[in-house]
Design a protein around this motif. Structure first.
Motif, PDB file in Angstrom:
ATOM      1  N   GLY A  84      22.703  50.821  65.877  1.00  0.00           N
ATOM      2  CA  GLY A  84      22.923  49.389  65.725  1.00  0.00           C
ATOM      3  C   GLY A  84      23.884  48.865  66.775  1.00  0.00           C
ATOM      4  N   GLY A  85      25.009  48.313  66.320  1.00  0.00           N
ATOM      5  CA  GLY A  85      25.973  47.822  67.294  1.00  0.00           C
ATOM      6  C   GLY A  85      26.690  46.576  66.812  1.00  0.00           C
ATOM      7  N   LYS A  86      27.009  45.690  67.744  1.00  0.00           N
ATOM      8  CA  LYS A  86      27.901  44.570  67.471  1.00  0.00           C
ATOM      9  C   LYS A  86      27.249  43.202  67.512  1.00  0.00           C
ATOM     10  CE  LYS A  86      31.400  47.336  67.057  1.00  0.00           C
ATOM     11  NZ  LYS A  86      31.912  47.600  65.679  1.00  0.00           N
ATOM     12  N   SER A  87      26.162  43.016  68.259  1.00  0.00           N
ATOM     13  CA  SER A  87      25.699  41.633  68.426  1.00  0.00           C
ATOM     14  C   SER A  87      24.223  41.572  68.795  1.00  0.00           C
ATOM     15  CB  SER A  87      26.523  40.913  69.492  1.00  0.00           C
ATOM     16  OG  SER A  87      26.140  39.560  69.598  1.00  0.00           O
ATOM     17  N   ALA A  88      23.368  41.832  67.794  1.00  0.00           N
ATOM     18  CA  ALA A  88      21.937  41.608  68.006  1.00  0.00           C
ATOM     19  C   ALA A  88      21.546  40.175  67.677  1.00  0.00           C
ATOM     20  CB  ALA A  88      21.121  42.575  67.159  1.00  0.00           C
TER      21      ALA A  88
END
Length: 335
Positions: A84-88
């Motif tokens: 995933g991550g931080k800013s999709a």
């Protein structure tokens, strides 16, 4: 609902990072995960949006173009991010939704910040998506009772499959991919079962599955990207928490309820989490505070979140949940 064609040997899988990329010191794990897919007979194409030096892999326009291109390429039959991550969320207004809707359905897989992508994909296009293992998790062998995303994506439309709680989970954090890039066995060292939060009694409920990570999906409320009205009938809603404390999650769940996300839910499944409690509020209490008034079963500690192992759920599939003293099962039908 539309279900992508089953993956078969020789099909191509696209790898891109709609949110965060991969640091150089974690590329050995990425390469090992890609090798796992290739060992199953699949070809793998790695996109250019993979840079892990910042919080996102590339500017939003580039990430959106690459994801759209993969989802509309007839030679790519599944798209999976490393994680995933931080800013999709900045991709959502930039994706070519008409082209994606008109293209042949493609499996899209992921969890955590990928909920920001896969949940709207199902809601806006009617194409099923898989909330489950990311690419970095793909080498892990599923424990007894569970399947991997590759197992599920290989099933033809109309298939029914059953997954059950393995009764064990991981007590600590994630594996160290720098030191052990080839780890393929989960450390499952703590017993644990599903927990009904709203009372006692057996549960046997059905509906179409939809949901995602609370910290990311809550930001879609009040927009077309989080509108569940396009899915007919009862819903089986699932939510899971990455790392926010119980007070924050309580507030987020209240907001999702006010926006109507749980209006047609026959039950809510809540993923097991290691996220912190608040001094006067546990994670379980946060769920009851926000959703207890719905008058439907609230089943927590389901294996569908950030705590290994992973129970993949298909957004858009017909689901049936059975939970009692001897059984904790999710039955899904790709129809």
């Amino acid at each position: 609902m539309r279900f992508p064609a089953p993956l078969k040997s020789g099909d191509r899988i696209g790898v891109t990072s709609p949110s965060s990329g991969v640091d150089a010191d974690l590329w050995p794990r990425l390469e090992f995960a890609i090798g796992t897919a290739r060992s199953r007979g699949f070809e793998v194409t790695v996109g250019s949006c993979m840079d892990g030096t910042g919080h996102v892999s590339a500017p939003a326009a580039e990430r959106a173009r690459e994801l759209t291109a993969m989802l509309t390429d007839p030679d790519i039959r599944a798209v999976v991010p490393p994680w995933g991550g931080k800013s999709a969320i900045d991709l959502l207004p930039l994706l070519d939704w008409d082209a994606i809707r008109d293209a042949e359905p493609t499996w899209v897989v992921g969890f955590s910040d990928m909920s920001t992508i896969i949940t709207p994909l199902t809601l806006l296009t009617g194409v099923a998506t898989i909330h489950g293992n990311n690419l970095m998790d793909t080498p892990y062998r599923a424990p007894s009772g569970l399947l991997t995303w590759l197992d599920i994506a290989a099933l033809p439309a109309g298939s029914t499959f059953t997954q059950s709680s393995p009764g064990v989970h991981r007590s600590g954090g994630f594996d160290d991919y720098q030191r052990h890039p080839d780890v393929a066995e989960f450390t499952l060292d703590r017993p644990g079962h599903w927990t009904r939060l709203d009372g006692d009694g057996d549960v046997d409920v059905s509906g179409r599955l939809i949901g995602g990570c609370v910290e990311t999906v809550c930001n879609l409320m009040g927009t077309r990207f989080g509108d569940t009205s396009a899915i007919p009938g009862d819903l089986l809603v699932y939510v899971e928490v990455s790392g926010d404390d119980a007070a924050t999650i309580c507030r987020n769940l209240h907001g999702m309820r006010l926006a109507g996300f749980f209006d047609r839910a026959s039950a809510v499944l809540i993923g097991r989490t290691h996220a912190p409690d608040y001094p006067s509020l546990t994670q379980h209490e946060a769920v009851v505070d926000a959703l207890g008034g719905l008058g439907i079963p609230l089943i927590a500690d389901v294996d569908c979140g950030h705590v290994p192992p992973y129970l993949p759920l298909v957004n858009g599939a017909l689901g049936r949940v059975v939970h009692n003293a001897t059984e904790s099962t999710v039955i899904q039908t790709l129809a």
